[in-house]
Write a protein that holds these residues in place. Sequence first.
Motif, PDB file in Angstrom:
ATOM      1  N   TRP A  84      95.683  35.182  35.604  1.00 59.81           N
ATOM      2  CA  TRP A  84      95.260  35.008  36.993  1.00 59.81           C
ATOM      3  C   TRP A  84      94.903  36.381  37.584  1.00 59.81           C
ATOM      4  N   PRO A  85      93.949  36.431  38.524  1.00 61.84           N
ATOM      5  CA  PRO A  85      93.624  37.721  39.145  1.00 61.84           C
ATOM      6  C   PRO A  85      94.821  38.302  39.892  1.00 61.84           C
ATOM      7  N   ARG A  86      95.000  39.614  39.745  1.00 66.77           N
ATOM      8  CA  ARG A  86      96.059  40.293  40.493  1.00 66.77           C
ATOM      9  C   ARG A  86      95.699  40.299  41.979  1.00 66.77           C
ATOM     10  N   PRO A  87      96.620  39.903  42.841  1.00 67.66           N
ATOM     11  CA  PRO A  87      96.299  39.920  44.267  1.00 67.66           C
ATOM     12  C   PRO A  87      96.085  41.345  44.774  1.00 67.66           C
ATOM     13  N   GLY A  88      94.928  41.568  45.381  1.00 70.84           N
ATOM     14  CA  GLY A  88      94.676  42.847  46.027  1.00 70.84           C
ATOM     15  C   GLY A  88      94.279  43.965  45.109  1.00 70.84           C
ATOM     16  N   ARG A  89      94.891  44.102  43.928  1.00 69.64           N
ATOM     17  CA  ARG A  89      94.704  45.278  43.086  1.00 69.64           C
ATOM     18  C   ARG A  89      93.542  45.154  42.109  1.00 69.64           C
ATOM     19  N   GLY A  90      93.035  43.968  41.907  1.00 70.61           N
ATOM     20  CA  GLY A  90      91.969  43.774  40.946  1.00 70.61           C
ATOM     21  C   GLY A  90      92.499  43.638  39.539  1.00 70.61           C
ATOM     22  N   GLY A  91      91.665  43.150  38.652  1.00 68.60           N
ATOM     23  CA  GLY A  91      92.078  42.950  37.272  1.00 68.60           C
ATOM     24  C   GLY A  91      92.807  41.632  37.093  1.00 68.60           C
ATOM     25  N   LEU A  92      93.258  41.384  35.864  1.00 68.78           N
ATOM     26  CA  LEU A  92      93.921  40.142  35.508  1.00 68.78           C
ATOM     27  C   LEU A  92      95.333  40.427  35.007  1.00 68.78           C
ATOM     28  N   ALA A  93      96.194  39.417  35.151  1.00 62.23           N
ATOM     29  CA  ALA A  93      97.559  39.540  34.641  1.00 62.23           C
ATOM     30  C   ALA A  93      97.981  38.207  34.043  1.00 62.23           C
TER      31      ALA A  93
END
Length: 497
Positions: free
Chosen positions: A395-404
């Motif tokens: 899922w996309p990281r909230p606010g920080r960009g990228g995926l986790a």
Amino acid sequence: MGEKVAADRFGLTDRQRYRAKLRLCLEGLERLLREQRFDRPRGLMGLEIELNLADAGGLPRMRNAEVLERIGSRDFQTELGQFNLEVNIVPHQLTGRVFDQLAEELRTGLAYADRQAREVDARIVMIGILPTLTGEDLVSANLSAVDRYTLLNDQIMAARGEEVTLDIQGVEHLRYVSGSIAPEAACTSVQLHLQVTPNRFANVWNAAQAIVGPQIAMGANSPFLFGRELWRESRPPLFAQATDTRPPELAAQGVRPRTWFGERWIDSAYDLFEENVRYFPALLPLLEDEDPRVELDAGRTPALPELVLHNGTVYRWNRPVYGVADGVPHLRVENRVLPAGPTVADVLANTAFYYGLVRALADDPRPVWKRLPFAAARENFDNACRHGVDASLTWPRPGRGGLASVPAVRLVRDELLPLAASGLDAWGIEPGDRDRYLSIIEERCRLRTNGAAWQAASFHRAQAAGLDREKALTAMTRRYCELVRTEEPVHTWPVGP
């Protein structure tokens, strides 16, 4: 596929004529979209639930024709297997106390249907796959005696040219060969419809595709097939394999399967209908007399029957639907991800979670599908089907960009439930309704349980108590049916037979 069709043989030119007619229908759809003839937004939703018939011991009962005759209501219809029924709830406006209204209608309708079923020693069971089904139950002789099912079976098997092989590796391994599509009848689902305007369709469909992983992680309810413990939600691989028109050689070449997740985010509803026509040959090339050009030139709304029929034989997990009501065309997104059951409360919790989350994500100025690769959404679906509430999802990281990669329970509890609540507020759902049903999802996260987890735990408890596999499955199924009647959601159920 709800319309009656005649089981006629098709000639050599039928598919060519049908393909040409499909192109005319696509042109008609494109013109309707261009001329903005579609219904205004009304926030209409619909609900369909596929059901099983079982006896008092939890074994399947092949009596749907008799049960339907006793029920005597158009809300209940036949389904593929003689142990299947489907209940259709009339469209509702997605506002106010709609979920409580739906709960009352469902409980009343299912209770009535169950009373009628008991007259022929059957019970209504809401469950993704009835655990007591065997290969002897899923044969062509047990398909419902309806022309369209016979024709669909014949055409899929003819297109495939050989027997269907089920091969599912989960907790255990199942390999099974069938001479018909009858194993598909084991899959019973909940279908959620949402009417949307053309300019909103792509956002809603993309949002629905993005959340299939979380939906399954929370709602899985199909861990067993033919006595084997497989995936936590075994319906998708079973359905995909049972409806596959490809022999292994075509699958190896990358030919798209008929049950299809898709391969990209879309820009319009037209994208999906056009892909269905471009990629998939007709299974049921039944021609009607309507000429879409004549209807449109006369100011009338075409039914586009060939396109509608063809669209119904491409089994997307989020399916585009074209319909006409009172002479006005409309579009719907049909979400086909969820299994049936366990209880009405559980079904409505899954329903509230879906409609709230889709609304919030479709309205988001930073769309999740711009930040989540389509392949990651497809992988989430697969992981959730395999592992259920214990899945990890990308899922996309909230606010920080990228995926986790995030545990599904944490993603849902911390991020998606608040979004679903805001989406339900945007629909105008009463706060009491909102909180009542979303709290069920929250409790599943807290307890790390759902229908599939309960079934698996109860089955293993029965085995630990000394029952063999068959008796443990039967005892678990019987206990499931007893607990459904309490109308308490599955996260409250005690584990054990």
